[in-house]
Design a protein around this motif. Structure first.
Motif, short mmCIF file in Angstrom:
data_model
loop_
_atom_site.label_atom_id
_atom_site.label_comp_id
_atom_site.label_asym_id
_atom_site.label_seq_id
_atom_site.Cartn_x
_atom_site.Cartn_y
_atom_site.Cartn_z
N THR A 187 -7.56 -2.53 3.39
CA THR A 187 -6.38 -3.41 3.36
C THR A 187 -6.72 -4.82 3.84
O THR A 187 -6.27 -5.81 3.26
CB THR A 187 -5.28 -2.81 4.24
OG1 THR A 187 -5.02 -1.47 3.83
CG2 THR A 187 -4.01 -3.64 4.16
N ILE A 188 -7.50 -4.94 4.87
CA ILE A 188 -7.88 -6.26 5.41
C ILE A 188 -8.68 -7.03 4.38
O ILE A 188 -8.49 -8.25 4.20
CB ILE A 188 -8.67 -6.09 6.71
CG1 ILE A 188 -7.73 -5.58 7.83
CG2 ILE A 188 -9.31 -7.40 7.15
CD1 ILE A 188 -8.45 -5.21 9.10
N LYS A 189 -9.56 -6.35 3.68
CA LYS A 189 -10.36 -7.03 2.66
C LYS A 189 -9.47 -7.58 1.55
O LYS A 189 -9.62 -8.73 1.10
CB LYS A 189 -11.38 -6.04 2.08
CG LYS A 189 -12.34 -6.68 1.09
CD LYS A 189 -13.38 -5.66 0.65
CE LYS A 189 -14.37 -6.28 -0.32
NZ LYS A 189 -15.38 -5.29 -0.79
N ARG A 190 -8.53 -6.76 1.12
CA ARG A 190 -7.61 -7.21 0.07
C ARG A 190 -6.73 -8.38 0.57
O ARG A 190 -6.46 -9.32 -0.17
CB ARG A 190 -6.72 -6.03 -0.35
CG ARG A 190 -5.92 -6.31 -1.61
CD ARG A 190 -5.08 -5.10 -2.00
NE ARG A 190 -5.89 -3.93 -2.26
CZ ARG A 190 -5.99 -2.88 -1.45
NH1 ARG A 190 -5.30 -2.85 -0.32
NH2 ARG A 190 -6.75 -1.85 -1.75
N ILE A 191 -6.30 -8.31 1.85
CA ILE A 191 -5.47 -9.39 2.42
C ILE A 191 -6.26 -10.70 2.47
O ILE A 191 -5.73 -11.78 2.17
CB ILE A 191 -4.97 -8.99 3.81
CG1 ILE A 191 -3.92 -7.89 3.69
CG2 ILE A 191 -4.37 -10.18 4.56
CD1 ILE A 191 -3.52 -7.28 5.00
N HIS A 192 -7.54 -10.61 2.82
CA HIS A 192 -8.37 -11.82 2.87
C HIS A 192 -8.48 -12.47 1.50
O HIS A 192 -8.42 -13.71 1.37
CB HIS A 192 -9.76 -11.48 3.40
CG HIS A 192 -9.78 -11.21 4.89
ND1 HIS A 192 -8.88 -11.76 5.77
CD2 HIS A 192 -10.61 -10.41 5.65
CE1 HIS A 192 -9.12 -11.35 6.99
NE2 HIS A 192 -10.17 -10.51 6.96
N GLN A 193 -8.64 -11.65 0.50
CA GLN A 193 -8.72 -12.21 -0.86
C GLN A 193 -7.41 -12.91 -1.23
O GLN A 193 -7.41 -14.01 -1.78
CB GLN A 193 -9.02 -11.08 -1.86
CG GLN A 193 -10.42 -10.49 -1.71
CD GLN A 193 -10.66 -9.33 -2.66
OE1 GLN A 193 -9.76 -8.96 -3.41
NE2 GLN A 193 -11.88 -8.77 -2.62
N GLN A 194 -6.29 -12.25 -0.90
CA GLN A 194 -4.99 -12.86 -1.22
C GLN A 194 -4.79 -14.17 -0.44
O GLN A 194 -4.28 -15.15 -0.99
CB GLN A 194 -3.86 -11.89 -0.90
CG GLN A 194 -3.85 -10.66 -1.79
CD GLN A 194 -2.75 -9.68 -1.39
OE1 GLN A 194 -2.05 -9.92 -0.41
NE2 GLN A 194 -2.64 -8.57 -2.13
#
Length: 1651
Positions: free
Chosen positions: A265-272
């Motif tokens: 989830t954190i990785k996806r949030i960073h991309q967003q």
């Protein structure tokens, strides 16, 4: 009285004892006693004790059973009452004993007085017989017989007193015996009470022990409970810890599981976030560009604003000029210019407001169109993303209908759909600049698209129920339910929402399927900008399961109402759901509409009504009729103005006859500004909420400008109102118009008898009422009317007209003199006057004179009732007698501060409504004479003196009064005028009462002061005449004329005649044979007096007398000197001002004379005038503050001298008290203060006269103190002082004799000085010891003695030397060269010290012999103070040793360097001298023996034994031969120099100690010598070693200014024979600038020492 009190107390105690005996005998009486009334407050605590007994049954019953007797409450009370009665009886017995002892003492004292009188009578009788026998003078015999008669009368009175005292003593003894009998009766009862008290104490102690044991048990139980509670808490804490540990472990396990998913989830949030940041950057760049363009637009706008402001100022000036011209023209035509200008201005403001309103409406239309466009865009985006909404065609149709409604609302002919966007963009581009329009539109579209994307459904992160077929199942279920219902549902009209009756399961249902609570959503009295919320409950009332769905809100409410509604799903019948309606109004307007819902049965709606705040104003009556009233009456009516609305409004009462249609809508300036501000605020709020970011900044400029203009207008109005109060002419007419109208209305209303009340304008709040008063005061007979209107600031409210009517009629009877002035009246005196009543009626009328209740005690009218005939008058008598209670009875009529009385009176006339009024005026004052003291206490007055007491007599009345003291006793004198005089109104006179005691006794009397109206004022007085224990030989001391600075001495005696400590309180003439008593006395001097008394305090034995010296030393006060200094400075300032004015006047005259001249002279005068007006020259010194004038300053001394030269005679009187003690301090504490009684105080009166001194001191700033300060012991200091004769006669001066052994001495003689001459005296101070000296020198003349104080301090000088003394060796130097050494002297004394340096060679008394120098020159120096060695001297006659400086002075704390120089002129080793440093007082600091040697060459050898005599001859032959002896030729054959060295070894106990000697080889540093160093060596060292000699070193070098030591050691050989002398001669060669050979002879021997 005492006997009666004792008898009553005995009877009372006897009755109590009888009652107690009855109680003991009769047990029933005890029960009755127990049930009787409560005890007095003294025994209330017994009730508490009995309550404790009842409460603590266990312990107390046990104690009672142990004792065997029940302790009752009644017995306890009886015990304490008996104890109290017995104590009172004991106290009474002690009092009687005291009275008996006192009576016996009085009887003894009286008998002693009788005995003394008998002795005196016998003595007088013997004197009478002797006088008869010796002399036949009848005068002496008559005097003695008179004394004898007087003694006999005294003796008779004393005998009568003795009989009276004896009878009184017997009576006291009888009463004492009766009391003792009573005490005997109660002895058994006393014993019984004591036993009961002991028993009570035992019971009380046992109860306390039982209570303590019970408390201990309770405490133990409490501790056990606390311990159990602690154990329980510990167990609970342990259980919680275990549970917490389990929870932590479970959390850790869940955390590990969640960490896996968290990383993804954190990785996806960073991309967003990275994508969003990129978008934000792009958007920020666009905004930056927009801001830059906006800044350029703002700058251009500001420039245009500046141009507009300058144009507006020009227009304003032009308008002001036009208004001025118009005003002048209107005034010329006779028209009210202020009113016309104000109306014109109001019309212009209204037109301007209408224009602004139209502009705001246009801007709002643009905003609404933009909002519609945004909603269209939003709906189109939602259409693409939502699948659960209605069909697209229905939605588009609904949107189209909504848009058409908005267009119709904005414009009846709206543009077509294709042209809509172009129109909006065109209007938008017109409102903003062309450069930023395109970018702003693009930003708007992007913002709308982002809003749509944000509201769209995003793909979820985790899978859930949304992936299942739940929605499909729900849609199928709801569709099937709808089909079932629609089968029985008839056809309905799509255009209307009313529902036809339907049948469900055979039941017919009518009306809507849901009902709302409340039925109508009503938002009342809303305010623009605020949010309102309401909760609505929808209830299913259909017969089937139903659901509810929100459809829409009416078009006119869509922008202001939002719905928070969550569909509840299926609802059974009777179930309810709720929704929240939020109302956010943006416009101030009434709104109505509905909220539409859809249900399974059919659609339904809930009506909505929104109403603004309104004013609903009404009055209870618009017509007021006062009717007919008599002139002079005051009648008031009240109307109520009620506001039933929620909007506050301002109102004002306008008394103009009618209101034109134009003025009805005109508002006051303050109201217009308030309304304008309200509209502007609403516009600002709407524009802030509905404008985009691009058009917001441009649209906010206009409202902000409007608010600024409105604030400036309000400030100008306030400034105008303030200016109108101070400068009415400077206020513009436009601002004065409203005030002029108000004043005009007031004049119109006040000119009529009907007037408005105090409330003429104000504010009516929401749902409030205000009372408006209308007053009718008829003054002139006739009809009166008043029409006025109530105007309001609310434009929607019309003015309310009010009509008032009233009729005034006149009165037939009146008082001729309405004001009756009784002038000044006094209390308790009768004053009368006549009241005349006149009638104009045609019939007789009854009169009733009424006096107000407050004045009925003080005022009366006779007759009280009468009849006045037609067309005639009636007289009544007014009687006024003011009482003392007038100030309290008639507070509202009488002013107690000023004494003014104004009483309104009325004559009641039958058949006349209004009475005839008149006023009685008077000034009421008191006739009292007031003393400032209620009682005069002269205190204790000696029979030798008089006591004066001052009182102040004040005339409180407003009338003058005569007074006089009558019946004055002979021992009282009253001053002034023997106590008679006249006092003016409010005058105060100080009266002196002089009391002179004739005998020692108490005086109680009254002084009677009688006034002119025969009123008596008594003044009680008291005094005590005493015979003091001490007596002054003179109570009055009169000093002669004493000069300032001189002193006069008077001698009085203080005598102790009395021997009895009680005798001071006895009458005169009585003798007491008591033992002698010591007396302490103390004189107390007044502050800042010129009196000195010696001794001030002391102790006198009986029969002794003490010499007391009273010294009068007149002097000038410091305050007087400072005032004189200020006066002199002020006078100097005035003289300076006069001089400056004189100079200016002279220069002005010169200027006038030179004005006719021409050329250069004319140009010179202005410069002169300029210089004369220079502020520096005209500036005067400011007078200093008195505190800044210090003693010793120039101004102070000048003022003191001025006062002395202009001194006039000064007379003063002092009264000095002498306090006398009652005896010595108590024997227990001798340090304690004795008792000082005021009755023993003596007073001594001093009359002092001071005159101008004939002789004054002119030097030392006029001080009489000559201070020599610190002088060294043995030295002498001389000072001078000058005296001057300022009298008009010659003075022969003489002085007192100074101490012959003292340090002070007068060096010159005194002579006679004429007036104005001066004489100088020379004094010397020579101290001999280290201490302070002080002595008085009296300069005597015929008229005064001038005392001079001589003081000084002898100080032993403390001077130290860096050299402690002894030998000071300069060493070897070359001939004719010099060397120096420095000695430092340090002065540690507080004064400068002189010194001198003495050389023995220069002293004329030096010894001639030189034999004492031998030890010094042989390096065996012995310090001796008696020796004074002086060695060889120079051939030139100059001293070998010189000292610089030879003498001088050293300042305190400083040092002085003394340089000693050695300068020989021929070679010699015998140079010596003695140097002594001594102070001016012959004390020696240090003594130095100086030694030096001179050599011909730079090398030398010293040491060894002396071979020649150390005395040189100064004969020429020897001087000629000396160089041959000392100098060596340069040839080798030159003879050697002999040198003897003796060595002596010690032999002791078989051990030989070697002998050691030293020689020194030195080298002198000199500029004359070519060789800078030297060398030496020994020859024939082998022979030295053979004889046991050892030399160390054998050879060596010597540097310049250094020495080299040669050590010679002799050790005897083993075969050495005792007493044998070993002798050896060895050469020693010393080389320098020349070579010298020394023949050293060594002689060695051994000395024996005893064991």
């Amino acid at each position: 009285m005492d006997r009666e009190a004792g008898g009553s107390l005995l009877e009372e105690s006897a009755v109590e004892s009888d009652c107690l005996q009855l109680q003991d005998d009769d047990p029933s009486q005890e029960t009755i006693k127990d049930k009787g009334p409560a005890l007095p407050f003294d025994f209330e605590w017994l009730e508490e004790l009995s309550d404790e007994d009842d409460g603590d049954a266990g312990g107390d019953l046990a104690v009672a059973s142990d004792i065997g007797k029940k302790w009752s409450y009644a017995e306890t009370a009886r015990m304490f009452k008996l104890r109290r009665n017995l104590d009172q009886l004991d106290c009474f017995h002690r009092q009687k004993e005291h009275d008996v002892l006192k009576a016996r003492e009085k009887l003894n004292l009286c008998r002693q007085n009788i005995e003394s009188l008998l002795e005196q009578r016998d003595h007088l009788e013997s004197k009478i017989e002797q006088q008869k026998a010796t002399d036949n003078s009848s005068v002496a015999v008559f005097r003695l017989r008179a004394q004898h008669k007087h003694l006999c009368q005294k003796l008779q009175s004393e005998e009568e007193l003795e009989g009276h005292i004896n009878a009184e003593l017997k009576q006291q003894e009888l009463e004492l015996s009766e009391v003792e009998v009573e005490l005997g009766k109660f002895s058994l009862l006393r014993q019984e009470v004591q036993e009961e008290e002991q028993l009570f104490q035992v019971v009380k102690a046992q109860r306390a022990a039982a209570r303590l044991e019970q408390e201990r048990r309770v405490n133990q139980n409490l501790q056990l409970k606390m311990q159990q509670l602690r154990d329980k808490q510990a167990a609970m804490l342990k259980k919680e810890e275990t549970e917490c540990q389990k929870k932590i472990e479970a959390n850790q396990a869940s955390h590990k599981i969640a960490a896996k998913y968290l990383k993804q989830t954190i990785k996806r949030i960073h991309q967003q976030e990275a994508e969003k940041e990129q978008q934000n950057r792009e958007l920020l760049e666009k905004r930056i560009q927009a801001v830059k363009s906006l800044k350029s637009n703002i700058a251009a706008t500001q420039e245009s604003f500046r141009v507009q402001q300058s144009a507006a100022k020009a227009n304003a000036q032009k308008k002001e000029q036009q208004q001025r011209q118009l005003r002048e023209s209107l005034q010329a035509q006779g028209i009210n210019s202020i009113k016309q200008m104000y109306q014109h201005k109001q019309l212009q403001e209204i037109k301007q407001q209408q224009e602004e309103f139209e502009k705001s409406q246009k801007s709002k239309r643009v905003e609404i169109i933009e909002k519609v466009h945004q909603q269209d865009q939003l709906m189109r985006s939602k259409k693409r993303n939502q699948t659960m909404l209605l069909k697209p065609t229905d939605k588009f149709q609904a949107l189209r209908r909504t848009r058409e409604k908005f267009w119709y609302y904005l414009d009846p002919t709206p543009p077509s759909a294709p042209e809509e966007r172009d129109t909006i963009l065109r209007e938008f581009s017109d409102s903003s600049s062309s450069s930023s329009a395109a970018s702003d539109v693009e930003d708007l579209e992007e913002t709308i698209q982002q809003e749509v994307d944000r509201h769209s459904l995003a793909e979820p992160e985790f899978s859930g129920l949304w992936e299942q077929n739940y929605k499909m199942l729900f849609n199928a279920t709801s569709g099937q339910m709808q089909r079932e219902v629609k089968q029985e549902e008839p056809e309905k009209t799509s255009a209307k929402l009313n529902i036809t009756p339907i049948k469900v399961h055979g039941k017919e249902f009518k009306g809507p399927s849901f009902i709302s609570k409340p039925e109508v959503i009503d938002f009342q009295n809303f305010e623009v900008g605020k949010k309102y919320k309401k909760k609505i409950i929808l209830t299913n009332i259909s017969y089937t399961i139903n659901h509810c769905k929100f459809l829409k809100v009416s078009a006119q409410l869509k922008d202001f109402i939002s719905i928070n509604f969550e569909p509840p799903g299926s609802l059974s019948t009777g179930m309810a759901c709720d929704l929240q309606v939020v109302f956010h109004p943006m416009i101030n307007k009434d709104l109505e509409g509905e909220i539409q819902f859809a249900s399974a049965v059919g659609p339904f709606s809930v009506p909505v009504r929104c109403t603004i705040k309104k004013c609903i104003l009404k009055v209870d009556s618009q017509f007021i009729d006062f009717g007919s009233h008599v002139v002079g009456q005051t009648v008031s009516r009240t109307i109520t103005l009620t506001n039933k609305g929620a909007l506050a409004t301002l109102f004002s009462l306008d008394t103009s006859p009618c209101l034109s249609p134009e003025t009805r809508d005109v508002q006051m300036p303050s109201q217009v500004s308030a309304n304008t501000c309200q509209v502007t605020c609403s516009q600002n709020t709407a524009s802030n909420n509905h404008k985009s970011s691009a058009s917001m900044d441009a649209a906010e400029i206009r409202p902000n400008q409007q608010s600024q203009e409105l604030s400036e207008t309000v400030q100008q109005e306030q400034a105008a109102s303030e200016a109108s109060a101070t400068f009415p002419e400077a206020v513009p007419e436009a601002y004065l118009s409203s005030d002029v109208n108000i004043q005009t209305d007031q004049i119109q209303s006040d000119s009529s008898d009907i007037r408005l009340g105090n409330v003429r304008e104000g504010e009516v709040g929401p749902f409030e009422s205000i009372k408006l008063e209308i007053v009718f005061t008829p003054t002139i007979p006739g009809d009166n009317k008043l029409d006025f209107h109530i105007k309001f600031s609310d434009t929607t409210t019309t003015p309310i007209p009010i009509q008032v009517r009233g009729v005034a009629v006149s009165i037939p009877v009146w008082v001729v003199e309405p004001n009756i002035d009784l002038k000044i009246c006094t209390f308790d005196r009768l004053f009368q006057d006549t009241i005349v009543v006149q009638s104009r009626a045609s019939t007789a009328m009854k009169l009733t004179f009424e006096v107000c209740p407050e004045m009925r005690k003080h005022m009366e009218i006779l007759p009280k009732t009468g009849f006045i005939q037609a067309q005639s008058s009636f007289n009544a008598q007014l009687k006024f007698m003011p009482r003392r209670s007038l100030a309290t009875d008639a507070k509202k009529f009488f002013d107690s501060d000023t004494g003014v009385l104004e009483v309104p009176m009325a004559v009641q006339v039958a058949d006349q409504v209004q009475p005839a009024h008149f006023t009685v005026q008077a000034v009421v004052t008191s006739s009292d004479l007031q003393f400032d003291q209620t009682e005069v206490d002269f205190g204790y007055c000696s029979i030798y003196q008089s006591v004066k007491s001052s009182i102040r007599l004040t005339n409180i009345s407003l009338l003058p009064q005569d007074f006089g003291f009558v019946g004055v006793p002979e021992f009282i004198e009253i001053e002034p005028n023997d106590g008679f005089g006249t006092l003016l109104p409010q005058e105060t006179l100080e009266i002196d009462l002089i009391f002179s005691a004739k005998m020692a006794k108490k005086y109680h009397f009254q002084l009677n002061c009688k006034s002119g109206i025969n009123r008596d004022f008594l003044l009680p007085c008291q005094a005590v005449g005493v015979h003091p224990p001490l007596e002054l030989s003179h109570s009055l001391v009169q000093f002669g004329d004493t000069a300032v600075g001189d002193h006069a001495t008077a001698t009085v005696y203080l005598i102790n005649h009395h021997t009895d400590r009680f005798q001071s309180k006895q009458p005169v003439g009585k003798v007491n044979m008591a033992p002698a008593v010591h007396r302490l006395f103390s004189f107390v001097l007044p502050e800042n007096s010129d009196i000195t008394i010696t001794p001030l305090a002391g102790r006198l034995l009986p029969g002794e007398r003490c010499l007391v010296q009273v010294i009068f030393s007149p002097r000038l006060l410091d305050k007087e000197i400072k005032e004189e200094a200020l006066h002199r400075l002020h006078r100097a300032k005035l003289l300076r001002e006069k001089e400056l004015e004189r100079n200016k006047h002279t220069e002005t005259q010169k200027k006038i004379q030179v004005e006719p001249s021409k050329g250069k002279k004319a140009s010179v005068n202005p410069k002169n005038s300029k210089m004369s007006n220079d502020p520096k020259t005209d500036k005067l010194p400011e007078s200093p503050d008195p505190a800044n004038i210090q003693p010793g300053s120039e101004h102070y001394e000048e003022a003191k001298a001025s006062l002395l030269y202009s001194f006039s005679r000064r007379y003063r009187e002092y009264t000095i008290p002498c306090f006398v003690s009652d005896g010595d301090p108590p024997e227990e504490d001798r340090q304690a203060q004795p008792a000082w009684s005021p009755i023993n105080t003596l007073y001594m009166k001093l009359q002092c006269a001071a005159v101008q001194p004939p002789l004054v001191v002119t030097s030392h700033n006029g001080h009489n103190i000559i201070d020599f300060h610190q002088v060294a012991v043995g030295e002498k200091s001389i000072k001078k002082f000058t005296v001057q004769n300022i009298s008009k006669e010659s003075l022969d001066l003489r002085s007192s004799v100074l101490d012959m052994q003292g340090p002070f001495s007068l060096l010159n003689a005194l002579r006679c000085i004429r007036p104005g001459e001066k004489h100088t005296l020379t004094l010397a101070f020579s101290p001999t010891l280290d201490k302070k000296y002080r002595e008085m020198l009296e300069v005597q003349s015929q008229k005064m003695t001038l005392e001079m104080t001589l003081r000084g301090e002898g100080v032993v000088p403390a001077v130290t030397s860096s050299h402690t003394g002894g030998l000071l060796d300069f060493g070897y130097v070359l001939e004719k060269e010099t060397t120096s050494q420095v000695i430092k002297l340090q002065n540690d004394s507080p004064l400068a010290v002189g010194f001198r340096v003495l050389l023995a060679s220069l002293s004329p008394s030096r010894p001639c012999g030189g034999a004492d120098r031998v030890a010094l020159l042989l390096d065996r120096y012995v310090d001796s103070q008696d020796q004074s060695p002086v060695g060889s001297q120079n051939y030139s006659g100059l001293s070998v040793f010189s000292v610089v400086p030879g003498e001088g002075s050293i300042a305190p704390g400083q040092s002085q360097d003394i340089t000693i120089t050695f300068q020989p002129d021929h070679p010699s080793i015998n140079y010596s001298d003695k140097l002594t440093i001594e102070l001016m007082n012959k004390s020696k600091v240090c003594v130095l023996d100086l030694k030096g040697a001179a050599s011909l060459h730079n090398t030398y050898l010293c040491g060894g034994d002396l071979l020649t005599v150390p005395i040189e001859s100064l004969l020429p032959s020897l001087i000629a031969d000396q160089p041959q002896l000392t100098a060596e030729p340069e040839v080798v054959e030159r003879p050697s120099i002999p040198l003897l060295v003796t060595l002596r070894a010690n032999y002791c106990a078989g051990v030989i100690t070697p002998a050691v000697r030293e020689l020194q080889v030195g080298c002198i540093r000199s500029t004359q010598s070519t060789k800078k160093s030297g060398e030496f060596h020994w020859d024939n060292m082998t022979s030295l070693q053979q004889h046991g000699f050892t030399v160390e070193p054998c050879k060596g070098n010597v540097e310049a200014s250094h020495k080299r030591t040669i050590t010679i050691t002799w050790t005897p050989h083993s075969g050495y024979k005792p007493h044998e002398v070993v002798q050896l001669c060895v050469p020693l060669t010393v080389k320098g600038d020349e070579t010298n050979v020394y023949r050293v002879t060594l002689m060695a021997s051994v000395s024996m020492c005893a064991d």
